[in-house]
Write a protein that holds these residues in place. Structure first.
Motif, PDB file in Angstrom:
ATOM      1  N   PRO A 119       0.305  -1.459  -0.137  1.00  0.00           N
ATOM      2  CA  PRO A 119       0.150  -0.183  -0.156  1.00  0.00           C
ATOM      3  C   PRO A 119       0.965   1.364  -0.186  1.00  0.00           C
ATOM      4  O   PRO A 119       0.297   2.594  -0.286  1.00  0.00           O
ATOM      5  N   ALA A 120       1.735   0.927   0.651  1.00  0.00           N
ATOM      6  CA  ALA A 120       2.949   2.352   0.597  1.00  0.00           C
ATOM      7  C   ALA A 120       3.416   2.506  -0.740  1.00  0.00           C
ATOM      8  O   ALA A 120       4.525   3.359  -0.953  1.00  0.00           O
ATOM      9  N   ALA A 121       3.171   1.483  -1.802  1.00  0.00           N
ATOM     10  CA  ALA A 121       3.628   2.035  -3.182  1.00  0.00           C
ATOM     11  C   ALA A 121       3.260   2.505  -4.367  1.00  0.00           C
ATOM     12  O   ALA A 121       2.797   2.262  -5.083  1.00  0.00           O
ATOM     13  N   ARG A 122       1.612   2.645  -3.267  1.00  0.00           N
ATOM     14  CA  ARG A 122       0.181   3.015  -4.340  1.00  0.00           C
ATOM     15  C   ARG A 122       0.587   4.498  -4.871  1.00  0.00           C
ATOM     16  O   ARG A 122       1.334   5.005  -3.928  1.00  0.00           O
ATOM     17  N   VAL A 123       0.032   4.398  -5.691  1.00  0.00           N
ATOM     18  CA  VAL A 123      -0.622   5.900  -5.719  1.00  0.00           C
ATOM     19  C   VAL A 123      -1.887   6.257  -6.169  1.00  0.00           C
ATOM     20  O   VAL A 123      -2.474   5.623  -6.597  1.00  0.00           O
ATOM     21  N   TYR A 124      -2.299   6.899  -5.198  1.00  0.00           N
ATOM     22  CA  TYR A 124      -3.879   7.579  -5.543  1.00  0.00           C
ATOM     23  C   TYR A 124      -3.960   7.958  -6.494  1.00  0.00           C
ATOM     24  O   TYR A 124      -3.697   8.893  -7.107  1.00  0.00           O
ATOM     25  N   PRO A 125      -5.291   6.968  -7.415  1.00  0.00           N
ATOM     26  CA  PRO A 125      -6.070   7.025  -8.350  1.00  0.00           C
ATOM     27  C   PRO A 125      -7.187   8.952  -8.575  1.00  0.00           C
ATOM     28  O   PRO A 125      -7.587   8.850  -7.959  1.00  0.00           O
TER      29      PRO A 125
ATOM     30  N   GLY B 256      -5.908  -0.585   8.898  1.00  0.00           N
ATOM     31  CA  GLY B 256      -7.013  -1.129   7.907  1.00  0.00           C
ATOM     32  C   GLY B 256      -7.172  -2.374   7.555  1.00  0.00           C
ATOM     33  O   GLY B 256      -5.967  -2.759   7.347  1.00  0.00           O
ATOM     34  N   CYS B 257      -7.831  -3.282   8.173  1.00  0.00           N
ATOM     35  CA  CYS B 257      -8.102  -5.328   8.222  1.00  0.00           C
ATOM     36  C   CYS B 257      -8.948  -5.393   6.770  1.00  0.00           C
ATOM     37  O   CYS B 257     -10.128  -5.317   6.546  1.00  0.00           O
ATOM     38  N   GLY B 258      -7.931  -6.009   5.942  1.00  0.00           N
ATOM     39  CA  GLY B 258      -9.031  -6.743   4.950  1.00  0.00           C
ATOM     40  C   GLY B 258     -10.066  -5.422   3.566  1.00  0.00           C
ATOM     41  O   GLY B 258     -10.999  -6.202   3.476  1.00  0.00           O
ATOM     42  N   GLU B 259      -9.487  -4.508   3.845  1.00  0.00           N
ATOM     43  CA  GLU B 259      -9.649  -3.797   3.355  1.00  0.00           C
ATOM     44  C   GLU B 259      -8.977  -3.187   1.983  1.00  0.00           C
ATOM     45  O   GLU B 259      -7.985  -4.088   1.800  1.00  0.00           O
ATOM     46  N   ARG B 260      -9.461  -2.004   1.544  1.00  0.00           N
ATOM     47  CA  ARG B 260      -8.783  -1.940   0.288  1.00  0.00           C
ATOM     48  C   ARG B 260      -7.151  -0.676   0.021  1.00  0.00           C
ATOM     49  O   ARG B 260      -6.853   0.005   1.253  1.00  0.00           O
ATOM     50  N   GLY B 261      -6.494  -1.319  -0.483  1.00  0.00           N
ATOM     51  CA  GLY B 261      -5.152  -0.546  -0.830  1.00  0.00           C
ATOM     52  C   GLY B 261      -4.810   0.728  -0.800  1.00  0.00           C
ATOM     53  O   GLY B 261      -4.496   1.393  -0.333  1.00  0.00           O
ATOM     54  N   ASN B 262      -6.559   1.177  -2.124  1.00  0.00           N
ATOM     55  CA  ASN B 262      -6.399   3.282  -1.704  1.00  0.00           C
ATOM     56  C   ASN B 262      -6.877   4.026  -0.604  1.00  0.00           C
ATOM     57  O   ASN B 262      -6.405   4.519  -0.934  1.00  0.00           O
ATOM     58  N   GLU B 263      -7.390   3.067  -0.008  1.00  0.00           N
ATOM     59  CA  GLU B 263      -7.610   4.069   1.298  1.00  0.00           C
ATOM     60  C   GLU B 263      -7.595   4.115   2.181  1.00  0.00           C
ATOM     61  O   GLU B 263      -6.690   4.575   2.717  1.00  0.00           O
ATOM     62  N   THR B 265      -4.000   4.346   1.073  1.00  0.00           N
ATOM     63  CA  THR B 265      -2.891   5.209   0.506  1.00  0.00           C
ATOM     64  C   THR B 265      -3.527   6.892   0.253  1.00  0.00           C
ATOM     65  O   THR B 265      -2.830   7.908   0.850  1.00  0.00           O
ATOM     66  N   ASP B 266      -4.997   6.878   0.523  1.00  0.00           N
ATOM     67  CA  ASP B 266      -4.766   8.046   1.207  1.00  0.00           C
ATOM     68  C   ASP B 266      -5.370   8.860   1.996  1.00  0.00           C
ATOM     69  O   ASP B 266      -4.937   9.552   1.623  1.00  0.00           O
ATOM     70  N   VAL B 267      -5.325   7.829   2.939  1.00  0.00           N
ATOM     71  CA  VAL B 267      -4.755   8.688   4.110  1.00  0.00           C
ATOM     72  C   VAL B 267      -3.376   8.767   3.940  1.00  0.00           C
ATOM     73  O   VAL B 267      -2.589   9.688   5.127  1.00  0.00           O
ATOM     74  N   LEU B 268      -2.276   7.917   3.198  1.00  0.00           N
ATOM     75  CA  LEU B 268      -1.568   8.392   3.666  1.00  0.00           C
ATOM     76  C   LEU B 268      -0.723   9.457   2.780  1.00  0.00           C
ATOM     77  O   LEU B 268       0.347  10.199   3.320  1.00  0.00           O
ATOM     78  N   GLN B 269      -1.196   9.683   1.993  1.00  0.00           N
ATOM     79  CA  GLN B 269      -0.902  10.736   0.393  1.00  0.00           C
ATOM     80  C   GLN B 269      -1.940  12.412   1.686  1.00  0.00           C
ATOM     81  O   GLN B 269      -1.355  13.181   1.252  1.00  0.00           O
TER      82      GLN B 269
END
Ligand code: ATP
Ligand code: MG
Lengths: 461, 588
Positions: A119-125, B256-263, B265-269
């Motif tokens: 997840p740390a390697a993704r870019v939010y689309p 984030g337990c068993g949910e989407r990667g993008n979510e 990433t959203d928080v992280l970014q």
């Protein structure tokens, strides 16, 4: 490949074969089973102990007789050969060419199961894809790197809609010459459906950029378990190594899930809802989560899985678990279809979760979000007014409710409905949305600000 | 170190022999690839191990090494701002090592062991030390002062050799106790074991979330537990994101337990860019993420919840108010179910193991407001998303969860379809904390109690009327009842609805919350009396005031409550006029 063959299959049940373990076979490894019929059947190791190995075949076991059969362990998981030569080719679900041409020339192979993306390697689309379809662009926008399924039903025009999206999809901000590819996985669909897509790709002149993985209705159902994984392995290669924007169409995920249920039953696992295994969610996630964008890579994977809802039931485990994983859903509605609305995209249950970051000023237009919210709210009211009208009769409705009914008719006939070859720009779509709002009194438009109303709401003639 | 040998591999569950001397729940390194695992059962057939990494390619005969300690978190400075997987492996560091995809077998230190932190001791040689004593502090981020704690497991005694202020790594010795126990900036704690506290305190202080429907109608206390159940796309994640952003906790643990990667990433970014209205600093400085997404190994998903709550308890022990978001507890329960199935345990309801309710209870029990061992006060509030199959709340996870939480924010599909967000149903939700919070609100804003009560009553009345309306239409109702519908609409659009994307309205201060609702309820009171005096309803429906009240939430910023008071005065003037008009008419 160890190249050692030996005999001694002890039991076979459905697609599961039990063999004696005589060497270092490992979990997840690929194996080939040779029957007396001389057919080579691929399978993978799903359970391995010191003496016994359970294999799950990827193909039919009819005609496979146990005595005289032999197993060969191949020492690696199921792999797909990848290279630029994938483009323009057709493969079966396991990744073997089925277009009559030889294997692609490449020494690179990838495990079709892939690995989870960090997840740390993704870019939010965030990049808006204009599809030219109002119900999508205006209210459920598609974003590059999104996984946005189409929930359909028997006889609904999901294939036509998917083909229209593929044909018309483009990125707004003039980046038209970016390399793109289309990966198509057909699971348990009829030849006609596959043919329809091929024709459509051909007509729009993109066939040379398409990679197809077809495991049609007459292929062994078990092969469907591999088909989407082969397709996504190809997609990941094209996106992250060749930097292409890849649109993946997976159809029909319902057939995939049914194959999974078959295998689970053969393994006598404790079933969860409707006989599907408890890990259906995780299994589907291992497919759908292979969409997205990676930091430092130019490419992207956008997924449009198509599934048919058994009995049009959105709470059936297949659409339900899909909706819990994907980033929204485009729901096709039979009622609209019966009113001859094409595309019959349900106005309320459809949703795009990535819309929030891909629209608005600088991307589409400043009014996009509030306008969409207003249309949803108004259409929700239409639905409840229609329910009321069904009971008390249309004449008994209040003047305001009648206006809502009127709005609803126009909204369905003019906004939702459009031609299969009609390509509307997002600005056209937004303007059309405002025109729909003129059927309602201004005081009702609480989801849009007075400033936006002033600027965009057409003044009555 | 005890070494055994794999005898069977079936997915993430592995059977090994020769580990008789190891303990249940010991951490093991499995196979040639040395994958992380944990012993979860010991019996005649050997040790059953769950493997936290994808184990394709593993086979019988490979070694298994028990590390002789339970699966633990490493607790010390460096946690804030990090993103971990379910077993506290730092995902950013793993990315540096193995690239964009998670490759089984890559190792990563739970805390940066090379980084030096500036440590200011609070104790000196000769001072007494006991479990939970604050040894000194490290400024972990600009907003979090990390209080270095004596581990709960140590024996009380005197400090020997306290180091001076200076820069130390998490593993450097900073002191020893008279009994020879070594104290460092960081210590280990077993994930599955609750950290002890002195005593529990009643949940009498609200966790302000900035969401009106929660803070006013269904409030949660600091140290409380809430469930957010809802079908897909109804807004569980958005609600949790909003709370994580704006609530008045000191520390946020987002699992984030068993949910989407993008979510994730959203928080992280997004979080690093958002400014905390209270501290003026980036929100990421008070946040830690645990990300075990749906496509990551299911065994690590099961542990991720415990990793999250252990980190939360640790900051609670420093005296902080911590809020844990768990999205989604259903995926955690499904991980339990999947592992239980592989262990061939007897399934109970819908395939879930019979111990599901016990595990849920144990998890929620780890929340609470407490007196810490170190003498401070801290809290862990838990907000758990629940994802019921088909959106049907009668399923086991929702039902059992209900027994262990006191706040239930039921998400409603129809509200979500109409894009009424947050789609928290005012008919199916409840909070058992509202009574305990009365005293706090009375001291801060006595109107809370009144407006809340009246709004809830009105919404209830509206619900009854809606049933009639569905059969005969609204026009058949007397004006007074139609006014109830009108005010209810106003409450919905002007108060309950709150878009996370509205720059002004995404966070609402408690003061503004109460003022807004007071205005609307005042509208109702005055309108009702005018109607009783004989005014036709159209006099009310045609007031431009209605639209204005609906829009106040997004036109008046949090720092301008006087604008709402002005609107209230305008409202009074409008109704004074109507009053005069109709009192005269009724006198005539
Ligand atoms: N408070 C809100 N403000 C604005 N939009 C919202 C809000 N809550 C939800 N939404 C909208 O609803 C969509 C779905 O919300 P969310 O992702 O939180 O659902 P969910 O319940 O977590 O679904 P799932 O169970 O599938 O994860 C969001 O993408 C957003 O468009
Ligand atoms: Mg969610």
């Amino acid at each position: 490949m160890r190249g050692i063959e030996h005999r001694g299959l002890t039991l076979a049940e459905g697609p599961i074969v039990i063999a004696e373990r005589r060497e270092n076979s490992t979990y997840g490894e690929l194996a080939a089973v040779y029957g007396r019929d001389g057919v080579r059947r691929l399978g993978k190791v799903i359970d391995v102990s010191e003496k016994v190995v359970a294999l799950q075949l990827f193909s039919d076991n009819t005609g496979l007789s146990l005595d005289g059969a032999a197993v060969e362990y191949l020492g690696h998981p199921l792999e797909l050969r990848v290279g630029p030569g994938l483009l323009g080719r057709v493969f079966n679900g396991l990744g073997h060419p089925s277009d009559g041409y030889p294997e692609i020339i490449s020494s690179e192979r990838r495990d079709v199961n892939g690995q989870p993306l960090n997840p740390a390697a993704r870019v939010y689309p965030r990049d808006f894809i204009e599809t030219g379809v109002s119900a999508i662009d205006g209210m459920n926008t598609l974003i590059r790197g999104q996984k946005l399924p189409i929930f359909s039903g028997n006889g609904l025009p999901h294939n036509r809609l998917a083909a229209q999206i593929v044909r018309q999809a483009r990125i707004l901000a003039g980046s038209g010459d970016e390399p793109f590819a289309i990966v198509f996985a057909g699971m348990g669909i009829k030849y006609d459906a596959a043919r329809f897509f091929i024709d459509s790709f051909e007509k729009s002149g993109v066939l040379s950029r398409v990679v197809m993985f077809l495991s049609l209705a007459d292929a062994p159902s078990i092969e469907r378990l591999v088909t989407p994984r082969s397709a996504l392995t190809a997609a990941e290669y094209l996106a992250y190594e060749l930097g292409m924007h890849v649109l993946v169409v997976l159809t029909d995920m319902t057939n995939y899930c049914e194959a999974l249920r078959e295998v689970s039953a053969a393994r006598s696992e404790v079933p969860s809802r409707k006989g599907f295994p408890g890990y259906l969610y995780s299994d589907l996630a291992s497919i759908y989560e292979r969409a997205g964008k990676i930091e430092g890579s130019k490419g992207s994977i956008t997924q449009i899985p198509i599934l048919s809802m058994p009995d049009d039931d959105i709470s059936h485990p297949i659409p339900d678990l899909t909706g819990y994983i994907t980033e929204g859903q485009i729901v096709l509605e039979r009622e609209l279809f019966q009113k001859s609305v094409y595309p019959p995209i349900a106005g309320l249950s459809s949703l795009s979760r990535l819309m929030k970051d891909g629209i608005g000023e600088g991307m589409t237009r400043e009014d996009h979000r509030d306008l969409a919210s207003q249309l949803f709210a108004a259409y929700a009211r239409v639905k409840s007014v229609r329910n009321l009208a069904a009971i008390i009769g249309e004449e008994e409705l209040s003047p305001l409710d009648k206006k809502y009914l009127h709005f609803g008719e126009h909204f369905e006939a003019e906004y939702l409905a459009q031609g299969e070859f009609e390509d509307r720009s997002v600005v056209q779509t937004l303007d059309l949305g405002w025109r729909m709002l003129t059927y309602l009194p201004k005081e009702e438009l609480l989801r849009v600000s007075p400033a936006l109303i002033e600027k965009y709401l057409p003044k009555e003639a | 170190m005890i070494e055994g040998k794999i005898i069977r591999v079936a997915g993430p569950v592995v059977l090994a022999s020769g580990l008789g001397g190891a303990g249940l729940y010991d951490v093991v390194e499995v196979g040639i690839a040395k994958l992380a695992g944990e012993i979860i059962r010991m019996d005649g057939s050997g040790a059953t191990i769950q493997v936290y990494e994808e184990n394709t390619g593993m086979g019988p005969g490979e070694p298994v090494i028990s590390l002789g300690r339970p699966l633990s978190a490493l607790l010390g400075p460096g946690i804030m701002g990090s993103i971990y997987d379910g077993i506290q492996r730092p995902l950013s560091a793993l990315k540096e090592k193995s690239g964009d995809f998670l490759i089984p077998g890559v190792k990563g230190e739970r805390l940066d062991i090379e980084r030096r932190w500036h440590f200011e001791p609070r104790l000196k040689t000769g001072d007494s030390v006991a479990p939970g004593t604050v040894l000194g502090v490290v400024q972990e981020t600009s907003v979090v002062e990390h209080r270095v704690l004596a581990p709960p497991g140590i024996k009380p005694g005197l400090i020997k050799d306290m180091v001076g202020a200076g820069d130390y790594t998490v593993l450097d010795t900073i002191a020893e106790t008279g009994r020879g126990e070594v104290l460092r900036l960081a210590h280990e704690w077993p994930l599955r074991k609750p950290r002890p506290s002195l005593r529990r305190l009643p949940p009498t202080e609200p966790l302000i979330t900035g969401l009106r429907v929660i803070d006013v109608l269904f409030p949660i206390s600091k140290g409380g537990a809430a469930a957010v159940p809802g079908g897909f796309g109804t807004g569980k994640t958005m609600t949790q994101h909003a709370i994580a952003k704006w609530c008045n906790a000191d520390i946020i643990v987002y699992v984030g337990c068993g949910e989407r990667g993008n979510e994730m990433t959203d928080v992280l970014q997004e979080f690093p860019k958002l400014v905390d209205p209270r501290t003026g600093r980036s929100l990421m400085e008070r946040t830690v993420l645990i990300a075990n997404t749906s496509n990551m190994p299911v065994a690590a998903r099961e542990v991720s919840i415990y990793t999250g709550i252990t980190l939360a308890e640790y900051y609670r022990d420093m005296g902080y108010g911590v809020a844990v978001m768990a999205d989604s507890t259903s995926r955690w329960a499904e991980a339990l179910r999947e592992l239980s199935g592989r262990l061939e345990e007897m399934p109970a309801e819908e395939g879930f193991p019979a111990y599901l309710p016990t595990r849920l209870a144990e998890f929620y029990e780890r929340g609470g407001r407490v007196d810490t061992l170190g003498g401070g006060e801290g809290s862990v509030s838990i907000i758990g998303a629940v994802s019921p199959p088909g959106g049907d709340f009668s399923e086991p996870v929702t039902q059992h969860t209900k027994r262990f939480i006191r706040c239930f924010w039921a998400l409603d599909r129809d509200l979500a379809y109409a894009r009424h967000y947050p789609a928290i149903s005012w008919t199916d939700s409840y909070s058992e904390y509202s009574e305990e919070l009365l005293a706090w609100w009375d001291a801060v804003n006595p109107d809370w109690k009144n407006v809340r009560k009246r709004a809830l009553e009105l919404l209830k009345k509206e619900q009854r009327l809606e049933q009639i309306v569905r059969l005969i239409g609204p026009d058949a109702l007397p004006d007074e009842q139609r006014l109830v519908l009108i005010t209810a609409d106003l409450i919905k659009s002007g108060f309950l609805q709150q878009s996370s994307f509205d720059d002004i309205d995404k966070y609402c201060s408690p003061e503004k919350q109460v003022l807004l609702l007071r205005c609307i309820m005042e509208f109702h009171r005055r309108a009702e009396s005018v109607i009783k005096a004989g005014a036709p309803l159209v006099k009310i429906t045609s007031l431009p005031l209605r639209e204005k009240l609906s829009r106040l939430k997004s036109t008046v910023p949090n720092d301008r409550p006087e604008d709402i008071r002005a609107a209230e005065r305008e409202l009074a003037a409008v109704f004074d006029d109507l009053d005069r008009q109709y009192r005269k008419e009724s006198l005539r």
